[in-house]
Design a protein around this motif. Structure first.
Motif, PDB file in Angstrom:
ATOM      1  N   MET A 192     -20.739  28.899 -74.732  1.00 35.88           N
ATOM      2  CA  MET A 192     -19.556  29.502 -75.337  1.00 35.88           C
ATOM      3  C   MET A 192     -19.405  30.928 -74.828  1.00 35.88           C
ATOM      4  O   MET A 192     -20.371  31.669 -74.717  1.00 35.88           O
ATOM      5  CB  MET A 192     -19.699  29.508 -76.857  1.00 35.88           C
ATOM      6  N   GLU A 193     -18.175  31.300 -74.499  1.00 34.58           N
ATOM      7  CA  GLU A 193     -17.862  32.642 -74.035  1.00 34.58           C
ATOM      8  C   GLU A 193     -16.962  33.317 -75.074  1.00 34.58           C
ATOM      9  O   GLU A 193     -16.170  32.658 -75.752  1.00 34.58           O
ATOM     10  CB  GLU A 193     -17.150  32.596 -72.687  1.00 34.58           C
ATOM     11  N   ASN A 194     -17.078  34.628 -75.179  1.00 34.79           N
ATOM     12  CA  ASN A 194     -16.208  35.392 -76.067  1.00 34.79           C
ATOM     13  C   ASN A 194     -16.023  36.785 -75.459  1.00 34.79           C
ATOM     14  O   ASN A 194     -16.502  37.777 -75.992  1.00 34.79           O
ATOM     15  CB  ASN A 194     -16.818  35.482 -77.468  1.00 34.79           C
ATOM     16  N   PRO A 195     -15.343  36.855 -74.302  1.00 32.88           N
ATOM     17  CA  PRO A 195     -15.263  38.132 -73.585  1.00 32.88           C
ATOM     18  C   PRO A 195     -14.489  39.189 -74.353  1.00 32.88           C
ATOM     19  O   PRO A 195     -13.573  38.874 -75.118  1.00 32.88           O
ATOM     20  CB  PRO A 195     -14.549  37.760 -72.279  1.00 32.88           C
ATOM     21  N   ALA A 196     -14.865  40.444 -74.120  1.00 30.50           N
ATOM     22  CA  ALA A 196     -14.181  41.565 -74.764  1.00 30.50           C
ATOM     23  C   ALA A 196     -12.772  41.706 -74.197  1.00 30.50           C
ATOM     24  O   ALA A 196     -12.558  41.556 -72.993  1.00 30.50           O
ATOM     25  CB  ALA A 196     -14.966  42.844 -74.529  1.00 30.50           C
ATOM     26  N   GLU A 197     -11.822  42.000 -75.085  1.00 30.72           N
ATOM     27  CA  GLU A 197     -10.464  42.317 -74.653  1.00 30.72           C
ATOM     28  C   GLU A 197     -10.359  43.835 -74.560  1.00 30.72           C
ATOM     29  O   GLU A 197     -10.115  44.528 -75.550  1.00 30.72           O
ATOM     30  CB  GLU A 197      -9.445  41.737 -75.639  1.00 30.72           C
ATOM     31  N   THR A 198     -10.575  44.355 -73.369  1.00 30.12           N
ATOM     32  CA  THR A 198     -10.677  45.803 -73.181  1.00 30.12           C
ATOM     33  C   THR A 198      -9.312  46.441 -72.963  1.00 30.12           C
ATOM     34  O   THR A 198      -8.378  45.799 -72.476  1.00 30.12           O
ATOM     35  CB  THR A 198     -11.590  46.124 -71.985  1.00 30.12           C
ATOM     36  N   VAL A 199      -9.228  47.707 -73.321  1.00 31.87           N
ATOM     37  CA  VAL A 199      -8.011  48.484 -73.086  1.00 31.87           C
ATOM     38  C   VAL A 199      -7.973  48.957 -71.636  1.00 31.87           C
ATOM     39  O   VAL A 199      -6.920  48.975 -70.997  1.00 31.87           O
ATOM     40  CB  VAL A 199      -7.950  49.685 -74.057  1.00 31.87           C
ATOM     41  N   TYR A 200      -9.124  49.355 -71.107  1.00 32.50           N
ATOM     42  CA  TYR A 200      -9.250  49.804 -69.731  1.00 32.50           C
ATOM     43  C   TYR A 200     -10.213  48.865 -69.003  1.00 32.50           C
ATOM     44  O   TYR A 200     -11.074  48.247 -69.629  1.00 32.50           O
ATOM     45  CB  TYR A 200      -9.786  51.239 -69.679  1.00 32.50           C
TER      46      TYR A 200
ATOM     47  N   ARG B  90     -13.800  46.607 -81.438  1.00 33.08           N
ATOM     48  CA  ARG B  90     -14.480  47.889 -81.402  1.00 33.08           C
ATOM     49  C   ARG B  90     -13.527  48.969 -81.903  1.00 33.08           C
ATOM     50  O   ARG B  90     -12.302  48.817 -81.837  1.00 33.08           O
ATOM     51  CB  ARG B  90     -14.936  48.244 -79.970  1.00 33.08           C
ATOM     52  N   LYS B  91     -14.076  50.068 -82.375  1.00 33.97           N
ATOM     53  CA  LYS B  91     -13.260  51.216 -82.755  1.00 33.97           C
ATOM     54  C   LYS B  91     -12.485  51.709 -81.537  1.00 33.97           C
ATOM     55  O   LYS B  91     -12.968  51.629 -80.407  1.00 33.97           O
ATOM     56  CB  LYS B  91     -14.139  52.347 -83.288  1.00 33.97           C
ATOM     57  N   PRO B  92     -11.303  52.255 -81.745  1.00 35.95           N
ATOM     58  CA  PRO B  92     -10.556  52.805 -80.602  1.00 35.95           C
ATOM     59  C   PRO B  92     -11.235  54.045 -80.041  1.00 35.95           C
ATOM     60  O   PRO B  92     -11.961  54.761 -80.753  1.00 35.95           O
ATOM     61  CB  PRO B  92      -9.191  53.148 -81.207  1.00 35.95           C
ATOM     62  N   LEU B  93     -11.022  54.287 -78.748  1.00 36.94           N
ATOM     63  CA  LEU B  93     -11.657  55.431 -78.082  1.00 36.94           C
ATOM     64  C   LEU B  93     -11.317  56.753 -78.751  1.00 36.94           C
ATOM     65  O   LEU B  93     -12.134  57.672 -78.751  1.00 36.94           O
ATOM     66  CB  LEU B  93     -11.252  55.467 -76.609  1.00 36.94           C
ATOM     67  N   VAL B  94     -10.130  56.856 -79.330  1.00 33.80           N
ATOM     68  CA  VAL B  94      -9.718  58.113 -79.945  1.00 33.80           C
ATOM     69  C   VAL B  94     -10.642  58.501 -81.097  1.00 33.80           C
ATOM     70  O   VAL B  94     -10.741  59.688 -81.450  1.00 33.80           O
ATOM     71  CB  VAL B  94      -8.244  58.021 -80.415  1.00 33.80           C
ATOM     72  N   GLU B  95     -11.336  57.539 -81.688  1.00 27.79           N
ATOM     73  CA  GLU B  95     -12.247  57.847 -82.791  1.00 27.79           C
ATOM     74  C   GLU B  95     -13.630  58.270 -82.325  1.00 27.79           C
ATOM     75  O   GLU B  95     -14.456  58.661 -83.146  1.00 27.79           O
ATOM     76  CB  GLU B  95     -12.384  56.622 -83.708  1.00 27.79           C
ATOM     77  N   MET B  96     -13.890  58.213 -81.016  1.00 28.88           N
ATOM     78  CA  MET B  96     -15.263  58.501 -80.559  1.00 28.88           C
ATOM     79  C   MET B  96     -15.340  59.426 -79.355  1.00 28.88           C
ATOM     80  O   MET B  96     -16.430  59.765 -78.910  1.00 28.88           O
ATOM     81  CB  MET B  96     -15.989  57.190 -80.231  1.00 28.88           C
ATOM     82  N   THR B  97     -14.207  59.857 -78.841  1.00 31.64           N
ATOM     83  CA  THR B  97     -14.222  60.734 -77.668  1.00 31.64           C
ATOM     84  C   THR B  97     -13.429  61.994 -77.960  1.00 31.64           C
ATOM     85  O   THR B  97     -12.262  61.926 -78.395  1.00 31.64           O
ATOM     86  CB  THR B  97     -13.615  60.017 -76.440  1.00 31.64           C
ATOM     87  N   TYR B  98     -14.052  63.146 -77.738  1.00 31.91           N
ATOM     88  CA  TYR B  98     -13.434  64.426 -78.048  1.00 31.91           C
ATOM     89  C   TYR B  98     -13.373  65.297 -76.795  1.00 31.91           C
ATOM     90  O   TYR B  98     -14.264  65.230 -75.936  1.00 31.91           O
ATOM     91  CB  TYR B  98     -14.213  65.152 -79.143  1.00 31.91           C
TER      92      TYR B  98
END
Length: 201
Positions: A1-9, A180-188
């Motif tokens: 079974m596969e469950n690949p991440a749906e990435t923004v980038y 996953r949390k959006p990048l805006v919540e973890m990158t400053y």
């Protein structure tokens, strides 16, 4: 079974494919593949090249050793992990070798070694599932972990199995889209709380 991440980038296909399923086949992992997992872990980066990671490993070829590790898992994890042919406990050496001072990066570096192991597993067609749900003191005692070392995580490794071996509530968790949390919540940007501009291309 596969469950690949749906990435923004875009990210490397191996990173997108790696996930932590619970449905294991009871097929053994070949010794040469197991050796490759730990070779990958061996080449992880670490503070001062200290390499604080250690691994207690058990396969079903040594059932008493396997049962010792399995017994350290909390019940919720034992319900599915008992099918995995390999159980691993990662352990961190908490002090530097040369001066015995505390190594505050020991858990971080051990985690990087485990990620190397998990990515190598994915590259070899295996699955791996790290777990925080285990009895730390039981592991320390029954696995004879010495003073100065800390149990970090349990990891189940093996081949992907049939989803139907899992209870219904776990089957539902397996097929949910990964999130996953959006990048805006973890990158400053330079200061805490200042959003890092990451426009879509």
């Amino acid at each position: 079974m596969e469950n690949p991440a749906e990435t923004v980038y875009p990210i490397h296909e191996l990173l997108a494919r790696r996930w932590s399923p619970r449905a294991f086949a009871e097929r053994p992992v070949e010794p040469e593949l197991l050796r490759s997992l730990f070779e990958a872990a061996r080449w992880a980066p670490s503070s001062s090249n200290e390499q604080p990671w250690r691994f207690v490993v058990a396969t079903k070829h040594d059932q008493p050793a396997y049962d010792r590790l399995l017994a350290c898992l909390l019940e919720g994890n034992r319900k599915w992990a008992f099918r995995a042919p390999v159980l691993i406990l990662s352990v961190a050496c908490m002090n530097f070798n040369d001066n015995a001072k505390p190594n505050r990066h020991a858990f971080h570096d051990t985690g990087m070694a485990v990620e190397n192991l998990l990515l190598q597993a994915a590259a070899l067609g295996l699955i791996g599932h790290p777990m925080a749900g285990f009895d730390i003191e039981r592991a320390r005692g029954e696995l004879k972990i010495p003073s100065g070392y800390e149990p970090v995580a349990m990891i189940a490794v093996g081949y992907s199995g049939d989803l139907n071996v899992l209870p219904d509530y776990l089957q539902q968790r397996e097929v949910k889209p990964r999130a996953r949390k959006p990048l805006v919540e973890m990158t400053y940007a330079g200061l805490w709380g200042v959003p890092l501009p990451l426009p879509r291309s």
